[in-house]
Design an enzyme around this catalytic site. Structure first.
Site, PDB file in Angstrom:
ATOM      1  N   GLU A  12      38.656  40.317  32.274  1.00  0.00           N
ATOM      2  CA  GLU A  12      37.455  40.879  32.898  1.00  0.00           C
ATOM      3  C   GLU A  12      36.189  40.620  32.089  1.00  0.00           C
ATOM      4  OE1 GLU A  12      38.425  44.701  35.167  1.00  0.00           O
ATOM      5  OE2 GLU A  12      39.340  45.091  33.228  1.00  0.00           O
ATOM      6  N   ASP A  14      34.557  43.103  37.420  1.00  0.00           N
ATOM      7  CA  ASP A  14      33.948  43.196  36.091  1.00  0.00           C
ATOM      8  C   ASP A  14      33.629  41.820  35.523  1.00  0.00           C
ATOM      9  OD1 ASP A  14      33.518  45.888  35.289  1.00  0.00           O
ATOM     10  OD2 ASP A  14      35.683  46.173  35.380  1.00  0.00           O
ATOM     11  N   ARG A  30      45.337  51.737  40.379  1.00  0.00           N
ATOM     12  CA  ARG A  30      44.348  52.344  39.475  1.00  0.00           C
ATOM     13  C   ARG A  30      44.796  53.777  39.170  1.00  0.00           C
ATOM     14  NH1 ARG A  30      40.632  49.414  43.108  1.00  0.00           N
ATOM     15  NH2 ARG A  30      39.354  47.989  41.879  1.00  0.00           N
ATOM     16  N   HIS A  76      40.327  61.847  52.300  1.00  0.00           N
ATOM     17  CA  HIS A  76      41.634  61.876  52.955  1.00  0.00           C
ATOM     18  C   HIS A  76      41.535  61.259  54.346  1.00  0.00           C
ATOM     19  CE1 HIS A  76      44.329  63.651  50.313  1.00  0.00           C
ATOM     20  NE2 HIS A  76      43.933  64.905  50.381  1.00  0.00           N
ATOM     21  N   CYS A  87      42.958  40.714  40.980  1.00  0.00           N
ATOM     22  CA  CYS A  87      42.947  41.991  41.701  1.00  0.00           C
ATOM     23  C   CYS A  87      41.521  42.473  41.967  1.00  0.00           C
ATOM     24  CB  CYS A  87      43.728  43.052  40.930  1.00  0.00           C
ATOM     25  SG  CYS A  87      43.087  43.332  39.281  1.00  0.00           S
TER      26      CYS A  87
END
Ligand code: PEP
Ligand code: MG
Length: 611
Positions: free
Chosen positions: A466, A490, A332, A225, A537
Site C-alpha cells: 500500500e 492507499d 476488515r 444494517h 483488494c
C-alpha cells in the site's frame, strides 16, 4: 458503459434560473426535468427498477405520559418484564425461523434479543421508574431515546448505525405495552418500491421480499444494517436521499437507479422508455450473471484467476457466496475495535469464526486491524496528530500495542480450525515491520500452544502493498510473504500524494496514472519472481473497465465488494489473456492518464461489445 447509464442524457443540464422551463421543487436546481424530479443519494445495492411508490411512514404511536404512585411501581415494572419477555419470545421465534437461511437475520435478531434481555437495560429502566414515577411506556421510550441519541452522536459510523437497533427493540416493547399491532410489510400483496424515512432491521427481515422491488430511504449509509440486508437480498436500493418521503407521494411512478444512486419521480415517457430498455437489458445480464456463479473466473484461453469478496462485517459473508465469491480476499477487522468491549479475544474469535464457517472451505483472509489514518477510533486517537494518514495507523499501531496485537492474532489463529484462514498485515513499509509482525505471530502461536488452544498448521501470511516503499522493496518483502495483496486505495493515495477522503483533490486519484501502473507491474512481477501470488483488494479490483488491464498485468486474485463480482467475472470469461497482456503493455507505455483511459475505453468497445 453500463446500460443504466444510457439514461443520463435525458437529464438536461440548464443554467440556474433559465426561464423557459418550469422547475419543480428539487434539490437539483441546475437540471431541468420537464415533469419529473430527480433526487440523489448513496447507491448501496445495484439494479434499476421502475415501479409504484409505497410510502411506509413510521406511524410513531402517541406515547402516553402520566405520573404513577409509589404503590404502582411494582405493577408497572411487572408490565415491562412481561412485555420484554414477550418481545424476547417473538425474537427467538424469528431467529429460529431464520436459522440456516440467513446468518444476517440470525445475527440481527440475536443482537436484538441480547438487548431485550440485557440486565443493564433492565436496570436502567427500573432505576428511572423508581426515580421518576412515570408510566412504563414513557420510561422505556425515554431511556431508549437517550441511548440511541448517544449512539447517533457518536463520531463512529458503526456505532451510529446501531441506533436503529435500539429503536427497533424499544418499538417492539412499547408496541406490546400499548397493545398495538402495526401494518406489517410481510402482508404486501402487490409489487412496490418502498419509500421510507428509515427502516428498522426487523422490518426488512420480515417484509415480503418478493413484493419489495426496490428501496428508497431518506437515511442510511453503506454500512447501515438496512444497506447490508438489502444488498444481501439483492434488492436495488438508494439510501441517504434526505427528502424522499417529502418529495414522493404514494402511488408515484419511480425509477430507482441503484447504480447511479438516484431516484426519478414521475419520469417522462422518454425517460421511462429508456429505463425500461435498461431494465430489460439488466434482466438478461442478471440471468447470464446468475449462471456464472459456479463457473470459474477463467479467460477464453485458459488463464484462471481467483475472484473474492471484501467484507467489512461478518454479516456480509452470506451475500458474498450469493454473488459467487470464491473466498474472502479482505476481511476488515476494524469494526471490532469501534465498539467498546468488542475487541475482547472471545468476541473477536466469534466474529472470525462466523465468517470462516460461513465460507465453508473457501479461504478467508483476515487483515489485522487498520485503525488510524482515515479510520480514527475514539479511545485510540486524540486530535494530536498533524498528519494522521502518515501517522500512527495500521501495523504501526499494532506493533506498538503488543498485547492488543497478540490478542487479535490469537483470536485469528483459533478461528483457523474452522476452515481456511489467511492473515495479512496492512501498511507494511519495509522488511523490519514485516519481521516484527511475524515475530508477534510466532509469540501468539506459542501462547496458544501453552494454553492448549489449537490452530491450523497451514495459515498463509501475506503483506499488503500500500506504500511506494513496499513496492520498491517488494522483492525483499516477497522473501517473507506467502502472498501479496495490493491495497490500491492507499497505494494511489500515497503514490500520488492525494488524500483519499479529500474531494478537492480526488480527481487526481487516477488508477491508471503511469506511476500507479508501473507500481502494480513491479509488485506483481516481484511476487511472481518469488513464486507467490499477487492479489488486489483495493477498489480498483472491482472496476470492470480495469479488469482486462489487471489480468494482463498478471494479477492472480481479485477481491472486491461482492455485488461487483458477477460483472467482473463475466468480463474475465469473455476475454483472451494474450489480448489482455498486449493491452497491459500498451497501457504501461501511456504517458498520461487521459491516454490510458482512452486506450481502455477503446479496447472495451472493441473487445467487449456483445456483452
Ligand atoms: C486499500 O487501501 O486499498 C485497502 C483495501 O485497504 P483500506 O481501504 O481498508 O485502507
Ligand atoms: Mg488500505
Amino acid at each position: 458503459m453500463l446500460p443504466v447509464r444510457e439514461g443520463r442524457y435525458w437529464l438536461k443540464r440548464i443554467r440556474k434560473g433559465a426561464g423557459h422551463v418550469s422547475l419543480k421543487k428539487s434539490r437539483f436546481y441546475d437540471y431541468a426535468y420537464y415533469s419529473m424530479k430527480i433526487i440523489s443519494g448513496i447507491s448501496v445495492s445495484p439494479g434499476v427498477v421502475i415501479g409504484k411508490a409505497l410510502l411506509f411512514l413510521e406511524d410513531q404511536p402517541e406515547i402516553p405520559r402520566y405520573s404513577i404512585t409509589r404503590d404502582t411501581v411494582e405493577q408497572e415494572l411487572k408490565r415491562f418484564v412481561e412485555a420484554a419477555q414477550g418481545a424476547a419470545a417473538e425474537l427467538r421465534l424469528l431467529k429460529e425461523s431464520a436459522q440456516g437461511i440467513s446468518r444476517e437475520q440470525e445475527g440481527i435478531f440475536g443482537a436484538h434479543l441480547l438487548m431485550v434481555e440485557d440486565p443493564d437495560f433492565h436496570y436502567q429502566i427500573k432505576a428511572r421508574l423508581e426515580s421518576k414515577y412515570e408510566n412504563i411506556e414513557w420510561i422505556v421510550w425515554e431511556v431508549s431515546r437517550e441511548l440511541s441519541q448517544k449512539l447517533v452522536m457518536s463520531p463512529n459510523a458503526y456505532l451510529r448505525e446501531r441506533a436503529a437497533d435500539v429503536s427497533d427493540v424499544s418499538r417492539r416493547i412499547i408496541g406490546r405495552l400499548l397493545g398495538i399491532k402495526r401494518f406489517s410489510l410481510a402482508e404486501l400483496s402487490e409489487d412496490v418500491i418502498l419509500v421510507v424515512h428509515s427502516l428498522l432491521p426487523s422490518d426488512i427481515l420480515t417484509m415480503n421480499k418478493t413484493r419489495v422491488k426496490a428501496l428508497a430511504m431518506d437515511t442510511g449509509s453503506r454500512t447501515s444494517h438496512a444497506a447490508i440486508l438489502v444488498r444481501s437480498f439483492g434488492i436495488p436500493a438508494v439510501l441517504g436521499l434526505s427528502a424522499a418521503t417529502r418529495e414522493i407521494s404514494a402511488g408515484d411512478i419511480l425509477v430507482v437507479d441503484g447504480e447511479e444512486g438516484t431516484v426519478i419521480i414521475d419520469p417522462d415517457s422518454e425517460t421511462k422508455k429508456n429505463y425500461e430498455g435498461a431494465v430489460e437489458r439488466n434482466k438478461k445480464t442478471a440471468g447470464k450473471f446468475n449462471s456464472l456463479k459456479k463457473l470459474p473466473a477463467e479467460t477464453l484461453d485458459g488463464r484462471r484467476v481467483a475472484i473474492n469478496a471484501n467484507l467489512d462485517m461478518p454479516e456480509e459473508a452470506g451475500g458474498a457466496s450469493l454473488y459467487g465469491a470464491e473466498g474472502v480476499g479482505l476481511f476488515r477487522s476494524e469494526f471490532l475495535f469501534m465498539t467498546p468491549g468488542q475487541s475482547a479475544e472471545e468476541n473477536q474469535f466469534r466474529s472470525y469464526s462466523t465468517v470462516v464457517k460461513a465460507m465453508g472451505k473457501k479461504p478467508v483472509t483476515i487483515r489485522t486491524v487498520d485503525i488510524g489514518g482515515d479510520k480514527i477510533v475514539p479511545g485510540f486517537h486524540g486530535s494530536d496528530e498533524a498528519n494522521p494518514l502518515l501517522g500512527w495507523r495500521a501495523i504501526r499501531l499494532s506493533l506498538s500495542l503488543p498485547e492488543m496485537f497478540k490478542t487479535q492474532l490469537r483470536a485469528i489463529l483459533r478461528a483457523s480450525l474452522e476452515g481456511k484462514v489467511k492473515i495479512m498485515f496492512p501498511l507494511i513499509s519495509g522488511i523490519e515491520e514485516l519481521e516484527d509482525a511475524l515475530r508477534f505471530l510466532e509469540e501468539a502461536k506459542a501462547e496458544c500452544r501453552k494454553s492448549g488452544q489449537d490452530f491450523s498448521d497451514h495459515i498463509e501470511v501475506g503483506t499488503m502493498i500500500e506504500i511506494p516503499a513496499a513496492v520498491m522493496t517488494a522483492d525483499i518483502l516477497a522473501e517473507k510473504s506467502d502472498f501479496f495483496s495490493i491495497g490500491t486505495n492507499d497505494l494511489i493515495q500515497y503514490s500520488l500524494a492525494v488524500d483519499r477522503g479529500n474531494e478537492k483533490v480526488n480527481y487526481l486519484a487516477q488508477p491508471v496514472h503511469p506511476a500507479v501502473l508501473r507500481f502494480l507491474k513491479r509488485t506483481i512481477d516481484a511476487a511472481h519472481n518469488r513464486g507467490i501470488p499477487a492479489a488486489m483488494c483495493g477498489e480498483m479490483a472491482g472496476d470492470p473497465l480495469l479488469t482486462p488491464l489487471l489480468l494482463g498485468l498478471g494479477l492472480d486474485e481479485f477481491s472486491m465488494a461482492a455485488p461487483a463480482i458477477p460483472r467482473v467475472k463475466h468480463i474475465i470469461r469473455g476475454v483472451r489473456f494474450s489480448d489482455c497482456q498486449k493491452l497491459a503493455e500498451e497501457a504501461l507505455a501511456c504517458t498520461a492518464c487521459k491516454q490510458a483511459n482512452e486506450l481502455l475505453r477503446g479496447w472495451a468497445k472493441d473487445h467487449l461489445k456483445e456483452r
